[in-house]
Design a protein around this motif. Structure first.
Motif, PDB file in Angstrom:
ATOM      1  N   TYR A   1      90.507  86.272  12.830  1.00  0.00           N
ATOM      2  CA  TYR A   1      89.803  86.527  14.095  1.00  0.00           C
ATOM      3  C   TYR A   1      89.237  87.944  14.120  1.00  0.00           C
ATOM      4  O   TYR A   1      88.091  88.154  14.494  1.00  0.00           O
ATOM      5  CB  TYR A   1      90.736  86.311  15.279  1.00  0.00           C
ATOM      6  N   THR A   2      90.034  88.913  13.695  1.00  0.00           N
ATOM      7  CA  THR A   2      89.594  90.308  13.687  1.00  0.00           C
ATOM      8  C   THR A   2      88.406  90.495  12.741  1.00  0.00           C
ATOM      9  O   THR A   2      87.444  91.192  13.073  1.00  0.00           O
ATOM     10  CB  THR A   2      90.752  91.237  13.278  1.00  0.00           C
TER      11      THR A   2
ATOM     12  N   GLN B   1      85.395  89.025  14.445  1.00  0.00           N
ATOM     13  CA  GLN B   1      84.952  89.914  15.532  1.00  0.00           C
ATOM     14  C   GLN B   1      84.207  91.128  14.984  1.00  0.00           C
ATOM     15  O   GLN B   1      83.239  91.579  15.586  1.00  0.00           O
ATOM     16  CB  GLN B   1      86.139  90.379  16.378  1.00  0.00           C
TER      17      GLN B   1
ATOM     18  N   GLY C   1      81.377  89.856  16.769  1.00  0.00           N
ATOM     19  CA  GLY C   1      81.816  90.092  18.145  1.00  0.00           C
ATOM     20  C   GLY C   1      80.885  91.026  18.884  1.00  0.00           C
ATOM     21  O   GLY C   1      80.370  91.994  18.325  1.00  0.00           O
TER      22      GLY C   1
ATOM     23  N   ILE D   1      88.038  94.104  20.861  1.00  0.00           N
ATOM     24  CA  ILE D   1      89.170  93.248  21.235  1.00  0.00           C
ATOM     25  C   ILE D   1      89.807  93.710  22.540  1.00  0.00           C
ATOM     26  O   ILE D   1      90.226  92.898  23.354  1.00  0.00           O
ATOM     27  CB  ILE D   1      90.210  93.145  20.088  1.00  0.00           C
TER      28      ILE D   1
END
Length: 156
Positions: free
Chosen positions: A85-86, A89, A93, A97
């Motif tokens: 996910y990071t 992102q 993204g 976050i």
């Protein structure tokens, strides 16, 4: 914006390895093949890159249904782990976050406030709200006459 700039093929190539493939099944309960996943992600790309404009029908009401049901829709992208996910992102993204985490409770609170104030299936964009409280069947006593209510002591 970053998704649209990258283009469909690059976005799919970057995203597919980061997903938890166990979450993606056919209607028969069989895991999706690479070709099915690529097709699925192609549709997801169109929605993300256009911010949902690809699903809009001109001239039609494009509401999302009952406010109480929002947030219960299944999510399209299931990442394999936090690192995946990071990494996603960092590539695509639009927010950090911290912003995502801070905005989530605010959005939930706003949704709850709207449900409490207008009910679980409030009318879209105030339709039918010629008189305040009318949609909820509330008595209009005490609402100023200029707002469509019955006169109160201060209005007489």
């Amino acid at each position: 914006m970053r998704v649209a700039i990258a283009g469909k093929a690059k976005w799919i190539a970057d995203t597919l390895p980061k997903l938890d493939r166990r979450q993606y099944m056919t209607e028969d309960g069989i895991p999706m093949t690479d070709a099915q996943m690529t097709g699925f992600l192609g549709h997801a790309y169109e929605s993300i890159a256009t911010d949902g404009a690809n699903k809009v029908t001109p001239g039609a009401y494009n509401g999302t249904g009952a406010r109480a049901n929002r947030g219960s829709a299944s999510r399209a992208l299931h990442f394999a782990d936090a690192d995946s996910y990071t990494a996603y992102q960092s590539l695509y993204g639009e927010k950090m976050i911290q912003q995502v985490m801070n905005n989530h409770p605010l959005a939930i609170g706003k949704g709850l406030a709207l449900v409490e104030a207008f009910g679980t299936n409030a009318l879209p964009a105030g339709a039918g709200m010629d008189r305040p409280g009318q949609a909820q069947g509330l008595p209009l006593r005490g609402v100023p006459r200029r707002c469509g209510g019955e006169p109160s002591r201060g209005d007489r």
